[in-house]
Structures are given as C-alpha cells and as structure tokens.
Design an enzyme around this catalytic site. Structure first.
Site, PDB file in Angstrom:
ATOM      1  N   TYR A 199      74.118 -15.469  61.499  1.00 48.49           N
ATOM      2  CA  TYR A 199      74.948 -16.384  62.311  1.00 48.49           C
ATOM      3  C   TYR A 199      76.433 -16.309  61.958  1.00 48.49           C
ATOM      4  O   TYR A 199      77.191 -17.194  62.338  1.00 48.49           O
ATOM      5  CB  TYR A 199      74.518 -17.841  62.105  1.00 48.49           C
ATOM      6  CG  TYR A 199      73.043 -18.110  62.120  1.00 48.49           C
ATOM      7  CD1 TYR A 199      72.303 -17.997  63.293  1.00 48.49           C
ATOM      8  CD2 TYR A 199      72.383 -18.513  60.961  1.00 48.49           C
ATOM      9  CE1 TYR A 199      70.943 -18.270  63.301  1.00 48.49           C
ATOM     10  CE2 TYR A 199      71.027 -18.790  60.971  1.00 48.49           C
ATOM     11  CZ  TYR A 199      70.307 -18.657  62.140  1.00 48.49           C
ATOM     12  OH  TYR A 199      68.965 -18.933  62.143  1.00 48.49           O
TER      13      TYR A 199
ATOM     14  N   CYS B  38      70.712  -2.475  51.006  1.00 51.92           N
ATOM     15  CA  CYS B  38      71.193  -1.222  51.592  1.00 51.92           C
ATOM     16  C   CYS B  38      71.589  -1.455  53.030  1.00 51.92           C
ATOM     17  O   CYS B  38      70.908  -1.008  53.961  1.00 51.92           O
ATOM     18  CB  CYS B  38      70.111  -0.162  51.501  1.00 51.92           C
ATOM     19  SG  CYS B  38      69.697   0.179  49.813  1.00 51.92           S
ATOM     20  N   GLU B  39      72.628  -2.205  53.200  1.00 47.13           N
ATOM     21  CA  GLU B  39      73.081  -2.555  54.538  1.00 47.13           C
ATOM     22  C   GLU B  39      74.536  -3.023  54.410  1.00 47.13           C
ATOM     23  O   GLU B  39      74.811  -3.976  53.669  1.00 47.13           O
ATOM     24  CB  GLU B  39      72.176  -3.686  55.069  1.00 47.13           C
ATOM     25  CG  GLU B  39      72.519  -4.135  56.417  1.00 47.13           C
ATOM     26  CD  GLU B  39      71.301  -4.318  57.332  1.00 47.13           C
ATOM     27  OE1 GLU B  39      70.201  -3.805  57.013  1.00 47.13           O
ATOM     28  OE2 GLU B  39      71.466  -4.963  58.353  1.00 47.13           O
TER      29      GLU B  39
ATOM     30  N   GLY C 272      66.964 -31.869  59.176  1.00 44.40           N
ATOM     31  CA  GLY C 272      66.597 -30.878  58.169  1.00 44.40           C
ATOM     32  C   GLY C 272      67.807 -30.566  57.308  1.00 44.40           C
ATOM     33  O   GLY C 272      67.935 -31.004  56.163  1.00 44.40           O
TER      34      GLY C 272
ATOM     35  N   GLU D 205      64.507 -36.325  63.111  1.00 39.08           N
ATOM     36  CA  GLU D 205      63.968 -35.320  62.201  1.00 39.08           C
ATOM     37  C   GLU D 205      65.055 -34.375  61.704  1.00 39.08           C
ATOM     38  O   GLU D 205      65.122 -33.220  62.099  1.00 39.08           O
ATOM     39  CB  GLU D 205      62.808 -34.556  62.859  1.00 39.08           C
ATOM     40  CG  GLU D 205      63.131 -34.098  64.245  1.00 39.08           C
ATOM     41  CD  GLU D 205      61.926 -33.595  65.032  1.00 39.08           C
ATOM     42  OE1 GLU D 205      60.798 -34.027  64.770  1.00 39.08           O
ATOM     43  OE2 GLU D 205      62.159 -32.766  65.920  1.00 39.08           O
TER      44      GLU D 205
HETATM   45  N1  LLP Z   1      63.685 -30.662  65.054  1.00 37.28           N
HETATM   46  C1  LLP Z   1      63.471 -29.536  65.727  1.00 37.28           C
HETATM   47  C2  LLP Z   1      62.522 -29.520  66.831  1.00 37.28           C
HETATM   48  C3  LLP Z   1      64.159 -28.369  65.376  1.00 37.28           C
HETATM   49  O1  LLP Z   1      63.957 -27.264  66.054  1.00 37.28           O
HETATM   50  C4  LLP Z   1      65.067 -28.401  64.290  1.00 37.28           C
HETATM   51  C5  LLP Z   1      65.776 -27.206  63.873  1.00 37.28           C
HETATM   52  C6  LLP Z   1      65.235 -29.602  63.596  1.00 37.28           C
HETATM   53  C7  LLP Z   1      64.533 -30.728  64.007  1.00 37.28           C
HETATM   54  C8  LLP Z   1      66.161 -29.734  62.418  1.00 37.28           C
HETATM   55  O2  LLP Z   1      67.475 -29.494  62.757  1.00 37.28           O
HETATM   56  P1  LLP Z   1      68.637 -29.716  61.651  1.00 37.28           P
HETATM   57  O3  LLP Z   1      68.699 -31.183  61.317  1.00 37.28           O
HETATM   58  O4  LLP Z   1      68.292 -28.901  60.488  1.00 37.28           O
HETATM   59  O5  LLP Z   1      69.873 -29.246  62.323  1.00 37.28           O
HETATM   60  N2  LLP Z   1      68.102 -21.300  61.072  1.00 37.28           N
HETATM   61  C9  LLP Z   1      69.239 -21.973  61.659  1.00 37.28           C
HETATM   62  C10 LLP Z   1      68.902 -23.365  62.099  1.00 37.28           C
HETATM   63  C11 LLP Z   1      67.734 -23.406  63.051  1.00 37.28           C
HETATM   64  C12 LLP Z   1      67.379 -24.807  63.434  1.00 37.28           C
HETATM   65  C13 LLP Z   1      66.045 -24.813  64.054  1.00 37.28           C
HETATM   66  N3  LLP Z   1      65.589 -26.087  64.446  1.00 37.28           N
HETATM   67  C14 LLP Z   1      70.390 -21.971  60.666  1.00 37.28           C
HETATM   68  O6  LLP Z   1      70.236 -21.417  59.589  1.00 37.28           O
HETATM   69  O7  LLP Z   1      71.472 -22.475  60.961  1.00 37.28           O
END
Ligand code: LLP
Length: 469
Positions: A365, A392-393, A323, A321
């Site tokens: 991050y 404003c930060e 993202g 999965e």
């Molecule tokens: N599956 C689960 C259970 C997850 O928690 C996540 C991401 C993914 C798949 C997808 O992961 P990816 O392929 O995108 O690395 N907001 C943070 C990233 C948080 C990721 C949360 N979980 C950022 O902006 O770097």
C-alpha cells in the site's frame, strides 16, 4: 548534518515518545506513534512495558514483534467506556482480529469485555481456542465455504451474511433434513455507498465493492428474510473502509443504517443490532491526524440516537469492530541492522534482518512508517537513509527517507505502529522464518508467538517417494 527544530532544539528519537499532556487529558493510543509505556531508560535505551528493547532482542532474537499490553488494554477500555458514556442503549465492541489474530491477542481483547470479529474458519478456530465466548464472535467473509458456515453454526457464533449465494446456502443447510441446524444467528452486510479517502484496496463501503448486499435490493432482501423462519436475522452490518481520519463518513453511515432499520421495520422485521464496522485511523507519521477513539465513538452514538429518535425507532444494540486503532500502536518491530550501501549523491541503503515478509504494508500500500534506533534513542538525528529489507526484491523497502542517527551493524532499529496487518499478513517469502512476538507488561516479557524454525518451513512439504534420492 544534525537535524534541528526551528527553535534550534536537536532532533532525537525521543521526539516520538508519547506526548506529554496535562494530567487529566487522556492519551488515545491511535494518536500516538509509540506505545503509551515507551520511555528512555537510564542507559539511554528505548524501553516499552518496562523492558529494554536491546535486552529483548538479545533474549528473543530479531526481527521481534513487541506488543505492549498496557496500550492494547487502554484502547479496548477507551472504546468500551466511550460507548457506555455516549450511548443510552446496549453496545458491544468487537475486535477485528484480522488486524492480528493469535491466541494471546484474542484473550486480551476478550478479557476487556470485547467480542471478536473473525474473517475465516481459521480466525474463528483461534478465537474459540483462546476461550472467547462464541456468543460474542461474529464471522465475516464474502465467500464463506459451506464448511465454514457449518463450523460457525456449530460453534454458536453470529454469521454476517454477505450475499445471496451465502443466504441460499444457509437456507439449504438449515432445511436439509437431519442436520439439526436451526435458527443460526445472522446479521446482513450491506454496502452503504459511502466514499472515504483511504487507499483504494482498503476501501469497502462504495457501491463497487466485492462485499455486502446491494442496498438497492433492500426490499427484496427483507421480503426474503421475513419468510425464513429457520434463520434468526437480528441485525445489519456495514463497514466503509480502513485508516479513515474523517468523522463524517461514519456519521453518514450511521444515518444510512438507521434508514435501513426503518425499512426492515416496514417488513415486520424487528432488527435489534446495528454493526457500524471499524475503520478509525491511526497516526503512523507526525502529519497523520486521526480523531481520538472517544471522539469517533461519540460521533457515531450521537447520529444513531438522534436518527432513532426522529424515526421513532427503539435504540438498537450498537456494535463496532475496530482492528487497527485497537492494536497498531501497541506494537513495534525490532530489527538488527546489518549491511549498508552508500551510493554517493543518490542514497544510502541500510538493511535490516526482516522486511516485506514481516511487514508487507509498504510494498502493498506504499504505507509509511517511522523508526528509531533503540540503543541510540537520545542521539542526534544526522542522516536520511532508506531502510531496506533482506528479500530478493528491489521493492522490499520498509522506509524511504528514515531520519536516524549514525548507524552501524548491530544497532536495533525499531519500527513503530506495526501491531495491525503486519503479523497477520506476514509470509515466508524467500523462506524467511516468521518472527517471534513478545507481550511486554510491568517489566516482564512473555512469548506469545514462537519464532519459526527451518523445520517449521518444511513441515507441510511432501517429497513423493519417487523423487527421493
Ligand atoms: N470490519 C470489517 C468487515 C473489515 O473488513 C475490517 C477491515 C475491519 C472491520 C477492521 O477495520 P480497521 O478498524 O482495522 O480499519 N490490510 C489493510 C487493511 C485491510 C482492512 C480490511 N478490513 C492494511 O494493512 O491497511
């Protein structure tokens, strides 16, 4: 001072265009900085999906998320095709829609044959509204509400069970007389205890994590599950973190997960699905060096196949999965430059019309990004500036040390790699309206998210009668 390569070649924004490779070498979108359709047009302006960025800003305003359909589809296809090439069993790629969940993105992923990973009732609702087949939707979350669980059961999606509390709630839901909710389809999420080198906040696989069952309780868990006739547990899930450049942690994960399958088999549980999560990194800056989508998939398939052969287990249906690696590179954010402040001998701030509300990653991050000036893409890079947002930060800085040509108010700054965790983490801080998003393909742009209006901002506000003047 004009910046040059060691060979004396002048630096311009064009250096970030997709790398020219030999004709038969695939471009893996996650290894690029700009979308695969990015070009410099005859007016020396950056175009994406055949659309001139400055024209898009004139038409749709700024800040503007610009999503390149071809790049997103290419990444979907590469994941899908790599499983077909390297895995002998069944497979299913899910798009982790937390990266960017909206109707159009869910619909594109689904049209490429992907399923959708959703992390809340809201994401589930959006995926269903986009027409995604619930049989290909998987619901995550470490604290799903009873309502979210019932919504998932009613919609017919698979629930990725995170903990004992949730498991007991599910048992209670299915055992409650007259609910009629029998046999919800489940995966169990386990914490594999695998460390990887990524930011602490986006690391999830180590034992000290809020997510998933403790694998030390595997025996107890499988004993419990094997007694639950009203629950249809079909497999196991793990996710070790995000923005990962090494392949070894996922290889290790694949090996560990096959051992879990073996343990389940000992309890008479025939688990047929393994979901290895997401996490493949992308190139945000030149020095980032992630493996290609194909290399990542291949590494996982090899380990699962070899381990199943050794353990004499049938090949499970293999899911992953991703993202970020599916969508981050497909999108850029266009801003209009406004004020600037020169502090002699210290720094020059150049401010844009968005910031931490449309891209909270730098302040959250310390994430780094690259940018170009769309209308000066071929101009020599002459200065190092700090790109400030308009909030404003003081910490609202999008890019420290951006290398740009001379800038002036009205120039269009394009930040690359903003498709993942930008819109989905956007806020209305300082009551800024959320930007619009357009989908570009074949020289056409379609609005996929409307720009918020001031009216939208007060839509949920309530003014009690006694406060009205
Ligand atoms: N599956 C689960 C259970 C997850 O928690 C996540 C991401 C993914 C798949 C997808 O992961 P990816 O392929 O995108 O690395 N907001 C943070 C990233 C948080 C990721 C949360 N979980 C950022 O902006 O770097």
């Amino acid at each position: 001072m004009v910046s040059t390569h060691p060979a004396g070649v002048q630096h311009t924004g064009s250096q970030y265009l997709p790398q020219k490779r030999s004709a038969n070498a695939n471009i893996s979108p996650n290894q690029e900085l700009l979308p695969v359709t990015a070009k410099v047009n005859s007016h020396d302006v950056l175009e994406i999906g055949g659309c001139d960025i400055t024209t898009l800003v004139q038409q749709f305003g700024s800040p503007l998320y610009i999503l390149d359909e071809a790049t997103l589809r290419l990444a979907c296809q590469q994941y899908r095709d790599a499983f077909q090439k390297y895995y002998q069993g069944e497979s299913q790629v899910l798009y982790a829609s937390k990266a960017w969940n909206c109707l159009a993105v869910c619909a594109i992923a689904a049209s490429e044959g992907l399923g959708i990973d959703v992390a809340s009732g809201g994401e589930l609702y959006t995926a269903l509204q986009a027409g995604v087949n619930p049989e290909k939707i998987y619901l995550h979350n470490n604290n799903k509400s009873r309502d979210e669980l019932i919504f998932a059961i009613e919609s017919g999606c698979t629930i990725v069970v995170d903990n004992w509390y949730e498991l007991h709630t599910l048992v209670e839901i299915v055992e409650t007389a007259n609910t009629g909710y029998v046999n919800p389809r489940l995966l169990l999420r386990l914490t594999p205890g695998i460390e990887c080198h990524t930011h602490e906040y986006i690391r999830t696989g180590q034992l000290d994590s809020k997510f998933g069952f403790d694998p030390n309780q595997l025996e107890e868990l499988f004993t419990f599950i094997s007694k639950q006739t009203a629950l249809n547990c079909v497999g196991l899930h793990a996710h070790i973190g995000s923005q990962i450049f090494e392949r070894q942690p996922h290889r290790d994960l694949a090996g560990v997960m096959v051992q879990w399958l073996k343990a389940a088999a000992k309890h008479g549980l025939e688990l047929t699905e393994l979901n290895v999560g997401g996490g493949l990194g992308i190139r945000y800056v030149e020095s980032d060096d992630p493996p290609s989508i194909e290399e990542w998939v291949k590494a996982i398939c090899e380990v699962i196949q070899a381990a199943c052969a050794t353990e004499n287990l049938p090949l499970p249906k293999l899911l992953c999965e991703p993202g970020r690696s599916l969508i981050a590179t497909a999108c850029v954010t266009a801003y209009t430059i406004g004020s600037s402040k020169v502090i002699p001998e210290v720094r020059t701030y150049v401010a844009v019309d968005g910031g931490m509300s449309d891209n909270p990653r730098p302040i959250t991050y310390q994430s780094v990004y690259r940018a170009v000036i769309a209308n000066k893409i071929a101009a020599p890079i002459t200065q190092t500036v700090t790109i400030a947002g308009k909030h404003c930060e003081s910490g609202d800085i999008l890019i420290k040390n951006a290398q740009l040509p001379e800038t002036e108010p009205g120039d269009i700054l394009v930040v690359m790699g903003t498709g993942a965790y930008n819109y989905s983490m956007a806020s209305n801080y300082n009551r800024l309206t959320k930007p619009a998003a357009v989908l570009v393909a074949n020289s056409e742009a379609n609005l996929i998210l409307q720009r918020e209006t001031y009216q939208d901002l007060i839509r949920q506000d309530c003014l009690p009668e006694r406060l009205k003047v």
